[in-house]
Design a protein around this motif. Structure first.
Motif, PDB file in Angstrom:
ATOM      1  N   ASP A 101       0.808  -1.323   0.047  1.00 52.69           N
ATOM      2  CA  ASP A 101      -0.046  -0.091   0.010  1.00 52.69           C
ATOM      3  C   ASP A 101       1.089   1.290   0.058  1.00 52.69           C
ATOM      4  O   ASP A 101       2.083   1.072   0.060  1.00 52.69           O
ATOM      5  CB  ASP A 101      -0.824   0.043   1.267  1.00 52.69           C
ATOM      6  CG  ASP A 101      -0.509   0.074   2.445  1.00 52.69           C
ATOM      7  OD1 ASP A 101       0.877   0.507   2.587  1.00 52.69           O
ATOM      8  OD2 ASP A 101      -0.773  -0.290   3.552  1.00 52.69           O
ATOM      9  N   ASN A 146      -5.375  -2.604  -2.198  1.00 53.14           N
ATOM     10  CA  ASN A 146      -5.380  -0.947  -2.751  1.00 53.14           C
ATOM     11  C   ASN A 146      -4.331  -0.064  -2.058  1.00 53.14           C
ATOM     12  O   ASN A 146      -3.846  -0.618  -1.068  1.00 53.14           O
ATOM     13  CB  ASN A 146      -6.671  -0.485  -2.940  1.00 53.14           C
ATOM     14  CG  ASN A 146      -7.469  -0.360  -1.338  1.00 53.14           C
ATOM     15  OD1 ASN A 146      -6.828  -0.051  -0.290  1.00 53.14           O
ATOM     16  ND2 ASN A 146      -8.842  -0.023  -1.661  1.00 53.14           N
ATOM     17  N   ARG A 147      -4.369   1.197  -2.232  1.00 57.96           N
ATOM     18  CA  ARG A 147      -3.521   2.185  -1.892  1.00 57.96           C
ATOM     19  C   ARG A 147      -3.760   2.284  -0.392  1.00 57.96           C
ATOM     20  O   ARG A 147      -2.657   2.455   0.382  1.00 57.96           O
ATOM     21  CB  ARG A 147      -3.713   3.418  -2.779  1.00 57.96           C
ATOM     22  CG  ARG A 147      -2.739   3.302  -4.053  1.00 57.96           C
ATOM     23  CD  ARG A 147      -2.748   4.823  -4.518  1.00 57.96           C
ATOM     24  NE  ARG A 147      -4.137   5.504  -4.729  1.00 57.96           N
ATOM     25  CZ  ARG A 147      -4.063   6.777  -5.008  1.00 57.96           C
ATOM     26  NH1 ARG A 147      -2.916   7.390  -5.189  1.00 57.96           N
ATOM     27  NH2 ARG A 147      -5.298   7.394  -4.879  1.00 57.96           N
ATOM     28  N   GLY A 149      -4.759   0.041   1.845  1.00 62.91           N
ATOM     29  CA  GLY A 149      -4.432  -1.092   2.316  1.00 62.91           C
ATOM     30  C   GLY A 149      -5.561  -1.953   2.819  1.00 62.91           C
ATOM     31  O   GLY A 149      -5.378  -2.889   3.547  1.00 62.91           O
ATOM     32  N   ASP A 192      -9.425   1.887  -4.997  1.00 59.88           N
ATOM     33  CA  ASP A 192      -9.209   2.726  -3.869  1.00 59.88           C
ATOM     34  C   ASP A 192     -10.702   3.088  -3.191  1.00 59.88           C
ATOM     35  O   ASP A 192     -10.649   3.352  -1.892  1.00 59.88           O
ATOM     36  CB  ASP A 192      -8.670   3.934  -4.056  1.00 59.88           C
ATOM     37  CG  ASP A 192      -7.283   3.534  -4.650  1.00 59.88           C
ATOM     38  OD1 ASP A 192      -6.567   2.417  -4.223  1.00 59.88           O
ATOM     39  OD2 ASP A 192      -6.501   4.307  -5.238  1.00 59.88           O
TER      40      ASP A 192
END
Length: 341
Positions: A101, A146-147, A149, A192
């Motif tokens: 992430d 995703n970014r 986490g 996200d």
């Protein structure tokens, strides 16, 4: 998006395995335009031919993956081009990094060969943190992160009819488990905003808050499949029995063919996309790039390695992957590609 499909004892890096063959040896970046490779060093004790995959990034210059070191598949990260051996969780011999992430936390799965125990983990600056399987399920297989986490995957019972999807929200103590949407058979990726890309029996599906939106066909091709989703955009491919076509879906209902490619594998927050194009007169493929829907060149050959592939595009515009003189589905040595204007 950070994604690798893997099961214990099998190292499988992408849904489509293709050997990339360049027409001429790679040269130094000086005087050359395009996507130039850098071979990353492996730590002491690593298998010199790699046997691993560079699969994730925090989007800020750190890259991560899993490679054979000693007699174990171990997690490694790179910062400033230098490797740090993160190892494996205590009691385990196999650790596959599935993604990272934006805070630099690495997510993956670990296997204990002696007991067959299969657990997911998060690795941060303090070490590995194992996660328990959701109650009532024998295992949780991670598919993507995703970014933020949020990790997504599948949970399994002894009866296949009881298999389900699960999301482990960032920082949460437990996973949220829910039935697969109608027509879906597996999890592919998570956006996200929490939208989930599912693979389907006839076509893939974007799902959010109980609403399913199937991917649309383009003329001449059917069975559309997505490989990654980012900011609502899906990239993937469709086929017609004789050929494949790389596709970008701005929404699930609006597909656009990606010129020159058979398959699109990943995209970053800016729409930079990785994919594969056929080499004329050959059954082999080469890794190529799109900027949105515009062709952006190909990834250059790393050194003398005849096979090379990228399955992840970092938010800093770097492609991560691996190179090998053997079968690419068995892994290789770590490589990153940066654009040299």
């Amino acid at each position: 998006m950070n994604r690798v499909f893997s099961r214990p004892g099998v190292l499988a890096a992408v849904a489509i395995t293709a050997a990339a063959l360049a027409a001429a040896p790679a040269q130094a970046a000086t005087g050359r335009l395009g996507w130039q490779p850098t071979l990353l060093p492996l730590p002491a004790g690593a298998d010199p031919v790699g046997h691993g995959y560079l699969t994730g990034s925090d989007g800020h210059g750190e890259y991560s993956g899993s490679f054979i070191v000693g007699d174990k598949l171990q997690v490694i990260s790179w910062r400033g081009g230098q490797p740090t051996l993160r190892g494996v969780p205590d009691g385990f011999e196999w650790a596959m990094a599935e993604g990272e992430d934006s805070a630099g936390r690495i997510y993956g799965e670990a296997l204990d060969y002696d007991t067959g125990a299969d657990r997911t983990f998060v690795a941060d600056a303090t070490g590995f943190h194992l996660r328990d399987n959701p109650p009532g399920y024998r295992s949780f297989q991670m598919r993507a992160v995703n970014r933020r986490g949020d990790a997504v995957g599948m949970v399994f019972t002894d009866d296949p009819a009881g298999h389900a999807a699960a999301v482990w929200p960032a920082g949460a103590a437990a996973a949220t488990v829910f039935p697969l949407p109608s027509g879906a058979d597996n999890v592919v990726d998570i956006d996200d905003d929490g939208s989930i890309l599912f693979s389907g029996f006839e076509r893939d599906i974007v799902w959010k808050n109980g609403v399913s939106r199937p991917l649309a066909d383009i003329p001449g091709f059917s069975n559309p499949h997505g490989s990654a989703i980012r900011n609502g955009v899906v990239v993937g491919f469709a086929s017609n029995g004789n050929a494949s076509q790389a596709i970008r879906w701005t929404t699930p209902e609006t597909p656009v063919a990606l010129t020159g490619g058979d398959y699109a594998s990943d995209l970053n927050v800016g729409g930079l996309t990785a994919g594969l194009a056929p080499i004329p007169g050959s059954f082999r493929y080469k890794p190529i790039v799109w900027r949105g829907t515009t062709p952006g060149g190909e990834l250059k050959q790393p050194g003398t390695y005849t096979g090379y592939e990228s399955s992840h595009v970092a938010d800093d515009g770097v492609f991560t992957g691996w190179a090998s003189n053997g079968p690419l589905d068995e892994g290789g040595v770590p490589v990153i590609w940066r654009f040299t204007p």
